[in-house]
Design an enzyme around this catalytic site. Structure first.
Site, PDB file in Angstrom:
ATOM      1  N   THR A  65      -3.482   5.792   4.002  1.00  0.00           N
ATOM      2  CA  THR A  65      -2.233   6.386   3.532  1.00  0.00           C
ATOM      3  C   THR A  65      -2.325   7.028   2.158  1.00  0.00           C
ATOM      4  OG1 THR A  65      -1.517   4.214   2.741  1.00  0.00           O
ATOM      5  CG2 THR A  65      -0.766   4.869   4.902  1.00  0.00           C
ATOM      6  N   LYS A  86       0.832  -1.204   0.000  1.00  0.00           N
ATOM      7  CA  LYS A  86       0.000   0.000   0.000  1.00  0.00           C
ATOM      8  C   LYS A  86       0.870   1.259   0.000  1.00  0.00           C
ATOM      9  CE  LYS A  86       0.819   1.081   4.399  1.00  0.00           C
ATOM     10  NZ  LYS A  86       1.295   2.381   4.948  1.00  0.00           N
TER      11      LYS A  86
END
Length: 319
Positions: free
Chosen positions: A239, A182
């Site tokens: 994020t 990610k």
């Protein structure tokens, strides 16, 4: 006693929340940083946060000898070099709190730990979390991956606090890769936003980036449902949308053409390692490849987006 190896923002935050239920010894490399923490009870990497008295800072790894468990909160690329120094401490178990893929071995943290401490149970902690939230006692949920579910249950109980809730799984590969990959997509999303390409472009990158995460992770043996959980989808959502993420902030600077942040950004090495794994297994990861080129300065954001949009049309479920 719980030992936390690494007094960066995340390691310090974990030490603070774990101190609610156990004595914690927090190891930092810097003697000066330890002296400051001991004297002023503050955290250099977490301004405004006070260290509880049950957190004991130290610059001597020997002070962590005999810990019931060691939480390893160091950068992924530093883990392998540190483990030979940790082996003599005889910890009851280790929990990796680092997100990435080791460039030297193209493996995750539990495999790296196992190579140096084969007799010590190893687990990995990952999921959507900012250090300041954990340190501030804000509610946070993380995934704990441990191949031995009995050990995982014990670690889950030891590490859960009134504000930190852990969900366990035996799919360590899924937890590792969700947390690592990610970061790559967060860099890409930050670059798109920094270049002014818009929210729709970011949503597309998050979605297609998630498809790449699933493609690589399942190829390497992870379970798809793990990637749809906290370490994967949850972490991706956090994020890819906040400048508080170092990976997103790096991408944003690249996209805007401004100076890059000086902080360690795990997604840079992870992108390179993920692309190497993809090529090894014959997988197509276009967003990851574009991110590697962006970070290296070999491609502009505009050209990267144009290349992605010009790819052959296909169905959404194509892997």
């Amino acid at each position: 006693m719980i030992g936390v190896v690494g007094a960066g923002a995340f390691g310090t935050a974990l030490a603070i929340t774990l101190a609610a239920r156990s004595e914690v010894r927090l190891w930092a490399r810097s003697d000066a940083a330890v002296a400051r923490m001991q004297t002023h009870r503050d955290a250099p990497r977490l301004p405004g946060v006070t260290l509880p008295e049950t957190v004991q800072p130290t610059s001597s790894l020997a002070d962590l000898r005999g810990a019931t468990l060691l939480v390893l909160a160091v950068p992924m690329q530093s883990l392998g070099a540190l483990l030979p120094l940790i082996a003599p401490l005889s910890p009851g178990a280790t929990v990796a709190a680092c997100k990435g893929i080791d460039l030297a071995t193209l493996t995750g943290p539990t495999t790296v730990i196992g190579a140096h401490l084969p007799e010590v149970p190893a687990a990995v902690l990952s999921g959507p979390s900012f250090a300041k939230d954990i340190a501030g006692g804000l509610p946070t949920a993380l995934a704990l991956g441990c191949a031995d579910d009995g050990v995982g249950a014990s670690l889950q109980a030891a590490l859960s606090t009134p504000t930190l809730r852990l969900y366990r799984t035996t799919d360590t590969m899924g937890v590792e890769l969700g947390g690592a990959l990610k970061n790559v997509i967060a860099i890409a999303c930050g670059a798109a936003m920094g270049a002014g390409l818009g929210e729709s472009a970011r949503a597309a990158l998050m979605t297609r980036g998630m498809a790449e995460m699933m493609r690589l992770a399942t190829c390497l043996g992870a379970r798809a449902e793990t990637l749809m959980g906290l370490s994967g989808l949850g972490d991706l959502a956090l994020t890819c949308a906040s400048p508080a993420s170092r990976n997103y902030a790096l991408g944003q600077a690249i996209g805007a053409g401004t100076p890059r942040p000086a902080a360690t950004t795990e997604g840079v090495a992870t992108a390179t390692a993920a692309l190497a794994l993809a090529r090894k297994h014959g997988l197509d990861l276009p967003v990851t490849a574009a991110t590697v080129a962006l970070v290296a300065g070999d491609l502009t954001v505009e050209n990267a987006m144009a290349d992605l949009l010009a790819r052959d049309l296909t169905t959404e479920d194509a892997r």
